[in-house]
Design a protein around this motif. Sequence first.
Motif, mmCIF file in Angstrom:
data_model
loop_
_atom_site.group_PDB
_atom_site.id
_atom_site.type_symbol
_atom_site.label_atom_id
_atom_site.label_comp_id
_atom_site.label_asym_id
_atom_site.label_seq_id
_atom_site.Cartn_x
_atom_site.Cartn_y
_atom_site.Cartn_z
ATOM 1 N N UNK A 117 17.204 70.190 66.465
ATOM 2 C CA UNK A 117 18.246 70.888 67.201
ATOM 3 C C UNK A 117 19.390 69.967 67.546
ATOM 4 N N UNK A 118 19.099 68.678 67.738
ATOM 5 C CA UNK A 118 20.143 67.688 67.994
ATOM 6 C C UNK A 118 21.123 67.644 66.832
ATOM 7 N N UNK A 119 20.589 67.571 65.622
ATOM 8 C CA UNK A 119 21.431 67.556 64.432
ATOM 9 C C UNK A 119 22.046 68.931 64.191
ATOM 10 N N UNK A 120 21.307 69.999 64.501
ATOM 11 C CA UNK A 120 21.827 71.347 64.316
ATOM 12 C C UNK A 120 23.103 71.592 65.097
ATOM 13 N N UNK A 121 23.190 71.065 66.309
ATOM 14 C CA UNK A 121 24.406 71.203 67.111
ATOM 15 C C UNK A 121 25.581 70.514 66.440
ATOM 16 N N UNK A 122 25.318 69.340 65.871
ATOM 17 C CA UNK A 122 26.369 68.577 65.188
ATOM 18 C C UNK A 122 26.864 69.328 63.949
ATOM 19 N N UNK A 123 25.944 69.897 63.181
ATOM 20 C CA UNK A 123 26.351 70.644 61.989
ATOM 21 C C UNK A 123 27.138 71.901 62.366
ATOM 22 N N UNK A 124 26.785 72.516 63.493
ATOM 23 C CA UNK A 124 27.542 73.675 63.953
ATOM 24 C C UNK A 124 28.971 73.289 64.300
ATOM 25 N N UNK A 125 29.143 72.140 64.935
ATOM 26 C CA UNK A 125 30.493 71.656 65.242
ATOM 27 C C UNK A 125 31.256 71.344 63.965
ATOM 28 N N UNK A 126 30.585 70.696 63.018
ATOM 29 C CA UNK A 126 31.229 70.355 61.750
ATOM 30 C C UNK A 126 31.717 71.607 61.034
ATOM 31 N N UNK A 127 30.920 72.662 61.053
ATOM 32 C CA UNK A 127 31.310 73.909 60.396
ATOM 33 C C UNK A 127 32.545 74.536 61.035
#
Length: 271
Positions: free
Chosen positions: A124-134
């Motif tokens: 989930x830590x990385x998932x938040x980052x990928x959501x921001x990147x998108x």
Amino acid sequence: MSEETAMGEATVNNGPIVERILITNDDGINAPGLAILEAIARKLANEVWIVAPEHDRSGAGQSISIHDPLRVYETGTRRYAVSGTPADCVLYSLAKWFEETPPDLVLSGVNCGANISDSVQYSGTVGAVLSALHMNIPAIALSQAFLSREGIQWDPVRQFGELVIRKLWQSSEIRAWNVNFPACDADDIKLARWCRQSTGSIQRSRLLAGKDARSLPYWWLGFDRDSRHIVEPDADVSVLREKAIAIQPLRHQDPLPGGSTEFDLAASAVD
């Protein structure tokens, strides 16, 4: 900018690098790693927002809530607990407060435990980052590895977290990074190194069965893990094993800013 000693032996430029940072995590609003990241973020931005899950949402990946409504609770100035996932926290924040003026940078963590190898896809830590990147926002995930949950050493990220973020920040680029700090004394860390995500650390899934108070069966899902066979020098597991900070690019393959494959943290003290 002048250079001052800011964290132990690490020297960094003083002053903010951006106007606004949004921070989140997957361990929950009261997690110790989030408090550490908040302290780091306040050295990097004029304005810091904390929007994190109200409870531990480890393993949520990049999932969003579509079957339940989101409930949001204000717990302080620019500080909110959300009933959803880390990705929900990012997307809710952008829609609620930042539609016209998004944050300059999203930071996620500091996760309790490494997010490397096969675990990255569930994080989930990385998932938040990928959501921001998108959503075209630069973002960095930070995680602190440990050898024992009862004796987690947070000193590596406390000492080097700010320095690494400053070095990764590129105002002209939209990039996402996954940064893992090794489980060792901070004094043993000399390098931060570019790495690739390894595979094969999850050997198989496993189930832990039980019964509830009505004698109905339930199962806890987990994994059998083994990374001893991962020995390639540029693999995330290998970099952490060598007591270096592991910096993995997310959704790109760029080298570290400046075109290098490592940051000499000792040299940064006199850079």
